[in-house]
Design an enzyme around this catalytic site. Structure first.
Site, mmCIF file in Angstrom:
data_model
loop_
_atom_site.group_PDB
_atom_site.id
_atom_site.type_symbol
_atom_site.label_atom_id
_atom_site.label_comp_id
_atom_site.label_asym_id
_atom_site.label_seq_id
_atom_site.Cartn_x
_atom_site.Cartn_y
_atom_site.Cartn_z
ATOM 1 N N SER A 266 0.819 -1.212 0.000
ATOM 2 C CA SER A 266 0.000 0.000 0.000
ATOM 3 C C SER A 266 0.852 1.260 0.000
ATOM 4 O O SER A 266 0.323 2.361 0.069
ATOM 5 C CB SER A 266 -0.943 0.002 1.209
ATOM 6 O OG SER A 266 -0.199 0.044 2.411
ATOM 7 N N ASN B 105 -1.708 -1.055 14.035
ATOM 8 C CA ASN B 105 -3.163 -0.835 14.048
ATOM 9 C C ASN B 105 -3.534 0.524 14.646
ATOM 10 O O ASN B 105 -4.363 1.245 14.093
ATOM 11 C CB ASN B 105 -3.870 -1.961 14.798
ATOM 12 C CG ASN B 105 -3.696 -3.298 14.083
ATOM 13 O OD1 ASN B 105 -3.246 -3.328 12.937
ATOM 14 N ND2 ASN B 105 -4.044 -4.377 14.755
ATOM 15 N N THR C 257 -39.510 26.201 -11.068
ATOM 16 C CA THR C 257 -39.762 24.899 -10.445
ATOM 17 C C THR C 257 -40.018 23.961 -11.612
ATOM 18 O O THR C 257 -40.560 24.395 -12.646
ATOM 19 C CB THR C 257 -40.981 24.907 -9.499
ATOM 20 O OG1 THR C 257 -42.146 25.232 -10.253
ATOM 21 C CG2 THR C 257 -40.820 25.938 -8.376
ATOM 22 N N HIS C 258 -39.582 22.723 -11.481
ATOM 23 C CA HIS C 258 -39.639 21.766 -12.603
ATOM 24 C C HIS C 258 -38.884 22.290 -13.823
ATOM 25 O O HIS C 258 -39.160 21.884 -14.938
ATOM 26 C CB HIS C 258 -41.084 21.443 -13.002
ATOM 27 C CG HIS C 258 -41.996 21.144 -11.845
ATOM 28 N ND1 HIS C 258 -42.344 19.873 -11.470
ATOM 29 C CD2 HIS C 258 -42.604 21.979 -10.958
ATOM 30 C CE1 HIS C 258 -43.135 19.921 -10.415
ATOM 31 N NE2 HIS C 258 -43.314 21.194 -10.075
ATOM 32 N N SER D 270 -13.663 23.621 -29.281
ATOM 33 C CA SER D 270 -13.836 22.320 -29.914
ATOM 34 C C SER D 270 -12.767 22.142 -30.980
ATOM 35 O O SER D 270 -12.358 23.107 -31.627
ATOM 36 C CB SER D 270 -15.226 22.243 -30.556
ATOM 37 O OG SER D 270 -15.242 21.256 -31.566
ATOM 38 N N LYS E 41 -17.507 26.870 -30.964
ATOM 39 C CA LYS E 41 -17.846 26.345 -29.644
ATOM 40 C C LYS E 41 -17.114 27.029 -28.503
ATOM 41 O O LYS E 41 -15.960 27.425 -28.607
ATOM 42 C CB LYS E 41 -17.518 24.856 -29.590
ATOM 43 C CG LYS E 41 -18.467 24.033 -30.424
ATOM 44 C CD LYS E 41 -19.769 23.783 -29.701
ATOM 45 C CE LYS E 41 -19.671 22.449 -29.021
ATOM 46 N NZ LYS E 41 -20.821 22.156 -28.212
ATOM 47 N N GLU F 137 -18.860 21.057 -16.122
ATOM 48 C CA GLU F 137 -19.251 19.657 -16.356
ATOM 49 C C GLU F 137 -18.444 18.713 -15.473
ATOM 50 O O GLU F 137 -18.967 17.732 -14.936
ATOM 51 C CB GLU F 137 -19.042 19.297 -17.825
ATOM 52 C CG GLU F 137 -19.944 20.081 -18.772
ATOM 53 C CD GLU F 137 -19.445 19.984 -20.204
ATOM 54 O OE1 GLU F 137 -19.804 19.011 -20.887
ATOM 55 O OE2 GLU F 137 -18.687 20.860 -20.650
ATOM 56 N N TYR G 241 -9.228 -4.992 14.208
ATOM 57 C CA TYR G 241 -8.668 -4.670 12.896
ATOM 58 C C TYR G 241 -8.746 -5.860 11.937
ATOM 59 O O TYR G 241 -8.502 -6.996 12.323
ATOM 60 C CB TYR G 241 -7.204 -4.235 13.054
ATOM 61 C CG TYR G 241 -6.532 -3.910 11.735
ATOM 62 C CD1 TYR G 241 -6.634 -2.644 11.174
ATOM 63 C CD2 TYR G 241 -5.816 -4.888 11.027
ATOM 64 C CE1 TYR G 241 -6.033 -2.351 9.957
ATOM 65 C CE2 TYR G 241 -5.217 -4.596 9.815
ATOM 66 C CZ TYR G 241 -5.334 -3.326 9.285
ATOM 67 O OH TYR G 241 -4.746 -3.030 8.089
ATOM 68 N N LYS H 200 -7.996 4.073 2.536
ATOM 69 C CA LYS H 200 -7.331 5.298 2.099
ATOM 70 C C LYS H 200 -7.610 5.694 0.648
ATOM 71 O O LYS H 200 -7.869 6.884 0.392
ATOM 72 C CB LYS H 200 -5.837 5.201 2.387
ATOM 73 C CG LYS H 200 -5.560 5.362 3.896
ATOM 74 C CD LYS H 200 -4.162 5.006 4.300
ATOM 75 C CE LYS H 200 -3.887 3.624 4.787
ATOM 76 N NZ LYS H 200 -4.882 2.818 5.395
#
Ligand code: ARG
Length: 458
Positions: A24, A111, A156-157, A278, A284, A291, A318, A326
């Site tokens: 690790s 531990n 709304t909506h 683009s 563009k 995003e 443990y 992690k």
């Protein structure tokens, strides 16, 4: 090298696959500063309690300083055969100072060592998130102040609902970010207890002082149960939950930026340096940063699911499963860091097309509720009846291809005789916003009052 630290009981080295699945260090080397900090606190306590001789203790502390210098200089040998950050540091300490190094691990286990290291890291991450959320709030506040009186449609909506101001809309996110920061602060307060001294799982027979090490590491005190101390990761889960909720909020604002930037909305633009072009379509301008803020939410929420799935069903105390704690936390907090920074930059830099937004504020019969409210107030209609009359007015306006404010008085009066010329005063978006003086409403005075309160708090 090649000999493991538990070599006494073993006659064979780990198989390649054993090392491959076990290693690790590539991930947990990020805990080096916390690991050294924890080791120093532990070592000083061992010296103070007479568990380690001062000369050995001094050698250990000196070796830890050398290791810190090596890591900072980029010369520290991180080695896969030593599995994780704890064993890498210990192996290097042994190379640097010899036998005395072996005394550092007295009354300690990996531990409790990893539990303390990770808590220290997550605690810092919470503090950082709080600071970044405050920076986002300050950016939002500044823009909200500039646009406290600028009209836009409220939805709304995603259908036109009632006019609001851009300042009011932005202040909604100030409130969300404030609660997000509160969640990180709550998580931090709850996690601020030290697992160090729980040792492997049962505590230690040495006369250690857990209160001293806790204080040295900035914890409020030691955790009260050694099994719990080494076996729970709820502090990480709670942080990931806070991160997930924050990311969810960021993704909503990101989505709005994306929608508002489409030419069909044309509400905002972002400057060149926060957009991309683009490779084929020359016209563009793409909101990639927004995003990606929206998309980072997937990783962050996924991290919560990943870690809670690792933890569920683990028997105390443990288990090695917990080494998988992690990657999701680092991944999520890195993603959140980027998302908060990018969002703060976009909030500071976006340019609203205030004329277009104000114009759009009157589209879609956005003041229909104001007409109904007027009928309640001035013609004494029950709201349900006023709603019905107003619906008929909207229908008529739609047939004539005009807005409510352009509907001739005779048309309105044919729907209800109580309508007078005065009704037109409430049919503009300005009047609609200005009238919403209820606490927390969109009236510019209300918005400015909330801005002033937040400025005092931040
Ligand atoms: N690398 C391990 C982890 O991150 C450290 C603790 C190892 N403890 C053990 N008993 N093998 O969880």
């Amino acid at each position: 090298s090649g000999q493991t630290l538990w070599g006494g009981r073993f006659s064979a080295k780990p198989a390649d696959i054993m090392q491959a699945i076990n290693v690790s260090i590539g991930v947990d080397k990020r805990l080096w500063a916390q690991d050294l900090r924890g080791s120093r606190a532990h070592c000083r306590m061992l010296i103070d309690k007479g568990i380690v001789r001062p000369d050995d203790g001094a050698a250990i502390l000196g070796g830890l300083d050398t290791i810190q210098a090596e890591i900072e200089a980029g010369t520290f040998p991180f080695r896969d055969e030593y599995e994780d950050i704890h064993l890498n540091v210990e192996a290097r300490l042994s190379e640097l100072i010899g036998e005395a190094s072996g005394r550092l691990h007295t009354a300690r286990s990996r531990n409790d060592q990893v539990a303390v290291d990770f808590r220290l890291w997550v605690r810092d991450a919470c503090d950082r998130s709080v600071e970044q959320l405050k920076a986002l709030q300050r950016a939002l506040l500044e823009r909200a102040e500039q646009h406290a009186g600028d009209l836009m449609p409220g939805f709304t909506h995603l259908q036109t609902a009632q006019p609001v101001t851009l300042g009011h809309h932005l202040m909604a996110y100030v409130e969300m970010a404030g609660r997000d920061a509160g969640r990180f602060a709550d998580a931090r307060a709850r996690m601020n207890e030290s697992p160090l001294g729980a040792a492997a799982l049962a505590g230690s027979p040495f006369p250690i002082d857990r209160h001293a090490t806790a204080a040295a590491l900035g914890f409020d005190g030691p955790m009260r149960n050694s099994l719990d101390a080494v076996s729970d990761r709820d502090f990480a889960l709670e942080t990931l939950a806070a991160a997930s909720i924050t990311a969810g909020h960021l993704s909503r604002l990101a989505e709005e930026i994306v929608v508002w930037m489409t030419p069909m909305f044309g509400f905002v633009t972002l400057p060149d340096d926060l957009t991309t072009g683009s490779s084929i379509m020359p016209q563009k301008r793409n909101p990639d940063a927004a995003e990606l803020v929206r998309a980072k939410t997937g990783r962050i929420m996924g991290s919560f699911v990943a870690l809670s799935t690792v933890m569920k069903g683990l028997p105390l105390a443990y288990s090695k499963d917990m080494q998988e704690d992690k990657p999701p936390v680092f991944e999520a907090m890195d993603a959140l860091d980027l998302a908060l920074t990018a969002m703060t930059a976009m909030v500071s830099a976006f340019r609203p097309n205030t004329e277009r937004m104000a114009e759009a504020a009157s589209w879609g019969f956005s003041t229909a509720t104001d007409l109904a409210d007027w009928l309640v107030r001035e013609a004494d209609l029950p709201f349900r009846q006023a709603h019905h009359v107003t619906g008929a007015a909207v229908k008529r306006a739609e047939q004539l291809g005009v807005g409510l404010a352009q509907l001739p008085l005779a048309e309105l009066q044919s729907l209800h005789p109580g309508v007078t010329e005065a009704v037109y005063k409430v049919l503009t978006p300005e009047a609609s916003c200005a009238s919403r003086q209820s606490f927390g409403g969109t009236a510019p005075e209300q918005v400015r009052a909330r801005i002033a309160e937040w400025k005092d708090r931040l």
